[in-house]
Design a protein around this motif. Structure first.
Motif, PDB file in Angstrom:
ATOM      1  N   SER A  78       0.989  -1.278   0.036  1.00 21.00           N
ATOM      2  CA  SER A  78       0.115  -0.138   0.057  1.00 21.00           C
ATOM      3  C   SER A  78       0.919   1.243   0.078  1.00 21.00           C
ATOM      4  O   SER A  78       0.637   2.188  -0.750  1.00 21.00           O
ATOM      5  N   LEU A  79       1.930   1.359   0.666  1.00 24.78           N
ATOM      6  CA  LEU A  79       2.926   2.439   1.052  1.00 24.78           C
ATOM      7  C   LEU A  79       3.503   2.671  -0.527  1.00 24.78           C
ATOM      8  O   LEU A  79       3.830   3.836  -0.791  1.00 24.78           O
ATOM      9  N   ASN A  80       4.148   1.486  -0.819  1.00 26.23           N
ATOM     10  CA  ASN A  80       4.651   1.637  -2.215  1.00 26.23           C
ATOM     11  C   ASN A  80       3.865   2.278  -3.281  1.00 26.23           C
ATOM     12  O   ASN A  80       4.066   3.060  -4.069  1.00 26.23           O
ATOM     13  N   THR A  81       2.566   1.521  -3.379  1.00 22.70           N
ATOM     14  CA  THR A  81       1.604   1.828  -4.564  1.00 22.70           C
ATOM     15  C   THR A  81       1.229   3.297  -4.346  1.00 22.70           C
ATOM     16  O   THR A  81       1.102   4.233  -5.225  1.00 22.70           O
ATOM     17  N   GLY A  82       0.967   3.534  -3.043  1.00 29.89           N
ATOM     18  CA  GLY A  82       0.688   5.193  -2.803  1.00 29.89           C
ATOM     19  C   GLY A  82       1.615   6.137  -3.293  1.00 29.89           C
ATOM     20  O   GLY A  82       1.289   7.100  -3.726  1.00 29.89           O
ATOM     21  N   ALA A  83       2.900   5.958  -3.012  1.00 30.81           N
ATOM     22  CA  ALA A  83       3.730   6.838  -3.426  1.00 30.81           C
ATOM     23  C   ALA A  83       3.901   7.045  -5.136  1.00 30.81           C
ATOM     24  O   ALA A  83       4.020   8.189  -5.490  1.00 30.81           O
ATOM     25  N   TYR A  84       3.783   5.768  -5.673  1.00 27.07           N
ATOM     26  CA  TYR A  84       4.059   5.986  -7.256  1.00 27.07           C
ATOM     27  C   TYR A  84       2.563   6.469  -7.656  1.00 27.07           C
ATOM     28  O   TYR A  84       2.315   7.404  -8.754  1.00 27.07           O
ATOM     29  N   ALA A  85       1.505   6.112  -7.089  1.00 26.20           N
ATOM     30  CA  ALA A  85       0.308   6.446  -7.737  1.00 26.20           C
ATOM     31  C   ALA A  85      -0.174   7.956  -7.281  1.00 26.20           C
ATOM     32  O   ALA A  85      -0.964   8.785  -8.177  1.00 26.20           O
ATOM     33  N   SER A  86       0.392   8.549  -6.315  1.00 28.57           N
ATOM     34  CA  SER A  86       0.390   9.938  -5.990  1.00 28.57           C
ATOM     35  C   SER A  86       0.762  10.751  -7.127  1.00 28.57           C
ATOM     36  O   SER A  86       0.024  11.773  -7.418  1.00 28.57           O
ATOM     37  N   GLU A  87       1.745  10.225  -7.605  1.00 30.10           N
ATOM     38  CA  GLU A  87       2.216  11.158  -8.561  1.00 30.10           C
ATOM     39  C   GLU A  87       1.645  11.052  -9.939  1.00 30.10           C
ATOM     40  O   GLU A  87       1.516  12.255 -10.499  1.00 30.10           O
ATOM     41  N   THR A  88       1.114  10.349  -9.963  1.00 31.45           N
ATOM     42  CA  THR A  88       0.207   9.791 -11.486  1.00 31.45           C
ATOM     43  C   THR A  88      -1.025  10.794 -11.066  1.00 31.45           C
ATOM     44  O   THR A  88      -1.416  11.514 -12.084  1.00 31.45           O
ATOM     45  N   ILE A  89      -1.729  10.806 -10.079  1.00 28.06           N
ATOM     46  CA  ILE A  89      -2.815  11.625  -9.799  1.00 28.06           C
ATOM     47  C   ILE A  89      -2.486  13.024  -9.834  1.00 28.06           C
ATOM     48  O   ILE A  89      -3.199  13.756 -10.245  1.00 28.06           O
ATOM     49  N   ARG A  90      -1.271  13.397  -9.217  1.00 29.40           N
ATOM     50  CA  ARG A  90      -0.910  14.891  -9.145  1.00 29.40           C
ATOM     51  C   ARG A  90      -0.760  15.462 -10.602  1.00 29.40           C
ATOM     52  O   ARG A  90      -1.190  16.615 -10.829  1.00 29.40           O
ATOM     53  N   SER A  91      -0.025  14.467 -11.578  1.00 30.27           N
ATOM     54  CA  SER A  91      -0.039  14.742 -12.764  1.00 30.27           C
ATOM     55  C   SER A  91      -1.363  15.146 -13.654  1.00 30.27           C
ATOM     56  O   SER A  91      -1.402  15.661 -14.520  1.00 30.27           O
ATOM     57  N   ALA A  92      -2.085  14.306 -13.134  1.00 33.62           N
ATOM     58  CA  ALA A  92      -3.343  14.366 -13.824  1.00 33.62           C
ATOM     59  C   ALA A  92      -4.249  15.512 -13.526  1.00 33.62           C
ATOM     60  O   ALA A  92      -4.779  16.245 -14.326  1.00 33.62           O
ATOM     61  N   LEU A  93      -3.938  15.971 -12.155  1.00 33.19           N
ATOM     62  CA  LEU A  93      -4.579  17.287 -11.642  1.00 33.19           C
ATOM     63  C   LEU A  93      -4.169  18.341 -12.404  1.00 33.19           C
ATOM     64  O   LEU A  93      -4.788  19.401 -12.812  1.00 33.19           O
ATOM     65  N   LEU A  94      -2.794  18.334 -12.533  1.00 34.39           N
ATOM     66  CA  LEU A  94      -2.023  19.369 -13.140  1.00 34.39           C
ATOM     67  C   LEU A  94      -2.468  19.601 -14.495  1.00 34.39           C
ATOM     68  O   LEU A  94      -2.171  20.592 -15.210  1.00 34.39           O
ATOM     69  N   SER A  95      -2.819  18.473 -15.358  1.00 32.94           N
ATOM     70  CA  SER A  95      -2.993  18.399 -16.677  1.00 32.94           C
ATOM     71  C   SER A  95      -4.250  19.123 -16.946  1.00 32.94           C
ATOM     72  O   SER A  95      -4.600  19.330 -18.254  1.00 32.94           O
ATOM     73  N   VAL A  96      -5.197  19.197 -16.103  1.00 37.90           N
ATOM     74  CA  VAL A  96      -6.299  19.885 -16.315  1.00 37.90           C
ATOM     75  C   VAL A  96      -6.324  21.372 -16.711  1.00 37.90           C
ATOM     76  O   VAL A  96      -5.508  22.198 -15.694  1.00 37.90           O
ATOM     77  N   PRO A  97      -6.659  21.909 -17.904  1.00 35.20           N
ATOM     78  CA  PRO A  97      -6.301  23.211 -18.085  1.00 35.20           C
ATOM     79  C   PRO A  97      -6.850  24.271 -17.108  1.00 35.20           C
ATOM     80  O   PRO A  97      -7.854  24.078 -16.372  1.00 35.20           O
ATOM     81  N   GLN A  98      -6.107  25.399 -16.908  1.00 38.38           N
ATOM     82  CA  GLN A  98      -6.240  26.344 -15.933  1.00 38.38           C
ATOM     83  C   GLN A  98      -7.698  27.125 -16.207  1.00 38.38           C
ATOM     84  O   GLN A  98      -8.271  27.683 -15.310  1.00 38.38           O
TER      85      GLN A  98
END
Length: 220
Positions: free
Chosen positions: A93-113
């Motif tokens: 869980s800790l390992n998955t959470g670390a990698y997946a958090s960057e995936t989710i953060r990148s997805a949030l940043l990709s939504v246009p301003q």
């Protein structure tokens, strides 16, 4: 081996991914949301962000096998002894959470301003904009890489055999020790992993088609 996969491998992957995904969303939001201008809220948030950054750095910079060994074999030296299955869930869980958090953060940043700007013109609050406009789009963007993470996690559960969990790979090792046919048993284990991962890949493509259909429909 099929019984071990159904009893340990699949449940371990599903439970670990669910907890990892929860942790990933929280970590991504902490890193994504800008701290408040209010000093009483700003500094605690910056501390949380520093902790989140350290957590992601630590678990992305060390091997998963080492993490499992520390949790299962290392923690008892400081008085924390965990059952093998619980230790595996925590580690995955800790390992998955670390990698997946960057995936989710990148997805949030990709939504246009301009999506944020449009929502603010409609008097949406930051929370409403995030929950009703940004997150739904980010989920669609993050779906393929998160699906790949889950497929990878299913395969990584073979490492659980190193901390005494009787999952499918360890069962194949035990049978090999009795019949002295390593090529046959390990090939069979590989085939079972391939079947499960292929089914998950099909499900991933199905979900991608379903979500893309709604996006295309909205663009027409």
């Amino acid at each position: 081996m099929v019984g071990a996969m159904l009893q340990f491998t699949i449940p371990l992957a599903i439970i670990s991914f669910i907890f990892g995904l929860i942790l990933a969303v929280l970590t991504a939001l902490i890193k994504f949301i800008e701290p408040s201008e209010n000093k009483a809220l700003r500094y605690p948030w910056l501390v949380l962000r520093a902790i989140a950054n350290f957590y992601v750095w630590l678990f992305r910079s060390t091997p998963l096998l080492v993490q499992l060994f520390i949790i299962f074999f290392g923690l008892p030296s400081v008085g924390i002894q965990l059952p093998a299955f619980i230790a595996a869930v925590i580690g995955f869980s800790l390992n998955t959470g670390a990698y997946a958090s960057e995936t989710i953060r990148s997805a949030l940043l990709s939504v246009p301003q301009d999506q944020w700007d449009a929502a603010y013109t409609l008097n949406f609050t930051t929370r409403q904009t995030l929950m009703k406009i940004v997150l739904p789009q980010a989920v669609r963007i993050a779906l393929p890489p998160l699906s790949n993470s889950f497929i990878g996690l299913v395969k990584d559960t073979s490492l659980a055999s190193s901390i005494t969990i009787l999952e499918m790979f360890q069962v194949s090792q035990q049978i090999t020790a009795k019949n002295y046919q390593p090529l046959l048993m390990y090939t069979l284990a590989a085939v079972l992993y391939a079947i499960v991962c292929s089914l998950l890949s099909w499900l991933q493509h199905y979900l991608e088609r379903r979500t893309s259909k709604y996006v295309k429909g909205g663009q027409n």
